[in-house]
Design a protein around this motif. Structure first.
Motif, PDB file in Angstrom:
ATOM      1  N   GLN A  48       0.859   3.170  -3.436  1.00 40.64           N
ATOM      2  CA  GLN A  48      -0.323   3.666  -4.135  1.00 40.64           C
ATOM      3  C   GLN A  48      -0.096   5.042  -4.750  1.00 40.64           C
ATOM      4  OE1 GLN A  48      -3.330   3.215  -1.074  1.00 40.64           O
ATOM      5  NE2 GLN A  48      -3.897   1.181  -1.783  1.00 40.64           N
ATOM      6  N   LYS A  63       0.820  -1.220   0.000  1.00 38.61           N
ATOM      7  CA  LYS A  63       0.000   0.000   0.000  1.00 38.61           C
ATOM      8  C   LYS A  63       0.850   1.265   0.000  1.00 38.61           C
ATOM      9  CE  LYS A  63      -4.174  -1.967   1.997  1.00 38.61           C
ATOM     10  NZ  LYS A  63      -5.192  -1.898   3.064  1.00 38.61           N
ATOM     11  N   ALA A  70      -0.443  -0.683  -7.254  1.00 38.32           N
ATOM     12  CA  ALA A  70       0.513  -0.587  -6.145  1.00 38.32           C
ATOM     13  C   ALA A  70       1.396  -1.826  -6.030  1.00 38.32           C
ATOM     14  CB  ALA A  70      -0.242  -0.354  -4.832  1.00 38.32           C
TER      15      ALA A  70
END
Length: 484
Positions: A103, A100, A129
């Motif tokens: 992203q 994450k 991602a």
């Protein structure tokens, strides 16, 4: 022909199968978890020392498991990127999984090349991602010293093959693994090295892409190592899917992939254009809401588990007494509705019963996956059979509804580590080619998996009516969802 092994290094464990090279029969198996803990002692980390993969491999191969083996194929988790310095040392731990942290980097990369369409044209996918190209962008922005020292880029299966061969000067990969990097194009069959520079800030050495039946090399002990590939491609090869076949995988999110003779360039970004482990192509469409839809229904209804939810759904009838659930609980990727929520329509006094909501949850999940199948069909992909994978594929409510909603024969294979089996089949292919007993264009003909086969039969018309009910609600609620 002999005995071969297939090694699957997943995010959590290593599994090894030893197979008869001619028949594919599994003779022995080994297993070991990865010696890895999450950043806080729980959960899966975003950074992993790749030595953990070797430790797990050694443990799984213990007890003489590989005795008599002539060739090994390696399958490994996709999206892991191992940055090496000029001497072959790891610059930092491998970046793995759906990281994450990356992203923002994905959005940066999309803008830097001129938008989603530019990426789809360049490499057949839009940066996410999880992809290596996006992780390189994150590295350049957040750890510039490590990025600067990065001279070589390998994925997990590339690194494992290189280690098994004793870290030779030559480093290799296969087209299946390369197609998931975000800097190799399945359409042209080559690297887009300028995208590495766009992401990392400078060029880096990339492994040589060898053919599906080629050997990466031979160890000093005479053990042949095949090209290796990513888990998705290895599982497809282990299942033996071919033209006319699709695979629907039921995890928390869902994925639909099919074998196709050509790469598909999809400007909407819904299709990720991967290569397979045979020389064909493997377009993939992902949905964000599959089994998480069923788990949400389980919690809402206060039932014990998915099996109980399935039993409840079977008390209802196709169409759920008019209830339609659009299962966009986490937003949705296919169609592209990142900020959407789920929608429940058709509430009437007679439909407000637990069994009808339970059935609507199953039908909504499967109709969402049927939408993903139709994205591929709309681009000319033939779908005659659908292989249904995941624990939820065993649920009676899934098996009762899926054939008619998908409009195809559904095959539910018995649970097995198909990625490891696919890696072993690849090893058998490379071994046969090296011995002159197999054609480099034709893989060994191993029998397909033991499976339940479910035909839509007389339920097809009913299923298609349920599907149309779902499509009508989706088009009314999100009228531009599938229109560019």
């Amino acid at each position: 022909m002999g005995i071969v092994a297939g090694l699957d290094s997943s995010p959590d464990f290593t599994r090894i199968v030893v197979c008869d090279a001619d028949t594919g029969a599994v003779l022995r198996q080994g297993y070991a978890p990865h010696p890895v803990e999450g950043p806080d002692g729980a959960g899966r980390p975003s950074d992993v020392d790749p030595q953990a993969w070797l430790l797990s491999l050694g443990e799984a191969a213990g007890g003489g498991l590989l005795e008599g083996v002539q060739a090994i194929g390696v399958s490994a988790q996709q999206n892991a990127v191992v940055p090496l310095d000029a001497q072959g040392g790891t610059v930092r731990p491998a970046m793995v999984g759906g990281d994450k942290r990356a992203q923002v980097a994905a959005a940066d990369l999309i803008d830097a090349l001129g938008g989603r369409e530019a990426w789809a044209q360049a490499v057949g996918c839009v940066p996410q991602a999880a992809q290596p190209v996006t992780k390189l962008r994150w590295l350049a922005k957040n750890e510039p010293d490590a990025a600067q020292r990065t001279a070589v880029l390998l994925q997990a299966h590339d690194w494992l093959v290189w280690q098994l061969l004793g870290r030779p000067v030559r480093r290799t990969t296969d087209r299946g693994g390369a197609s998931g990097t975000g800097y190799w194009s399945a359409a042209v069959g080559g690297y887009r090295s300028e995208l590495v520079e766009l992401a990392l800030g400078h060029q880096a050495m990339l492994p040589e892409v060898i053919g599906p039946s080629d050997a990466a090399g031979t160890t000093p002990e005479g053990l042949l190592i095949s090209a290796g590939t990513g888990e998705t491609m290895a599982a497809a090869f282990g299942l033996g899917i071919g033209l006319g076949d699709a695979v629907v995988s039921l995890g928390a999110s869902g994925s639909v992939m099919a074998v196709h003779p050509a790469a598909l360039v999809d400007q909407s970004g819904m299709i990720t254009s991967l290569a397979d482990a045979t020389g064909m192509h493997l377009p993939v469409v992902t949905t964000l809401n599959a089994v998480r839809t069923l788990r949400g229904a389980t919690e809402l209804l206060g039932v014990a588990d998915l099996e109980t939810l399935s039993d409840l759904a079977m008390k209802s009838t196709p169409g759920s007494h008019g209830l339609v659930l659009l299962p966009y609980l986490e937003g949705e990727r296919t169609p592209s509705l990142p900020h959407a929520a789920g929608t429940l329509t058709g509430l009437r006094r007679e439909s407000m019963k637990p069994e009808h909501f339970a059935r609507a949850a199953f039908e909504g999940m499967l109709c969402g996956l049927a939408d993903a199948l139709d994205v591929l069909r709309g681009r000319g992909v033939e779908v005659r059979r659908v292989f249904l994978l995941g624990a939820a594929a065993e649920l009676p409510a899934v098996q009762a509804a899926a054939p008619a909603l998908f409009g195809a024969q559904v095959v539910v294979p018995q649970p097995a580590d198909y990625a490891a089996i696919g890696a072993a089949r690849q090893a058998a292919w490379a071994l046969g080619v090296s011995q002159g007993t197999l054609d480099p264009r034709t893989p060994p003909a191993w029998p397909g998996p033991a499976a339940q086969v479910l035909d839509p039969g007389e339920e097809l018309a009913v299923g298609q009516a349920v599907r149309q009910q779902y499509v009508s609600v989706r088009e009314q609620t999100h009228p531009t969802a599938f229109r560019s």
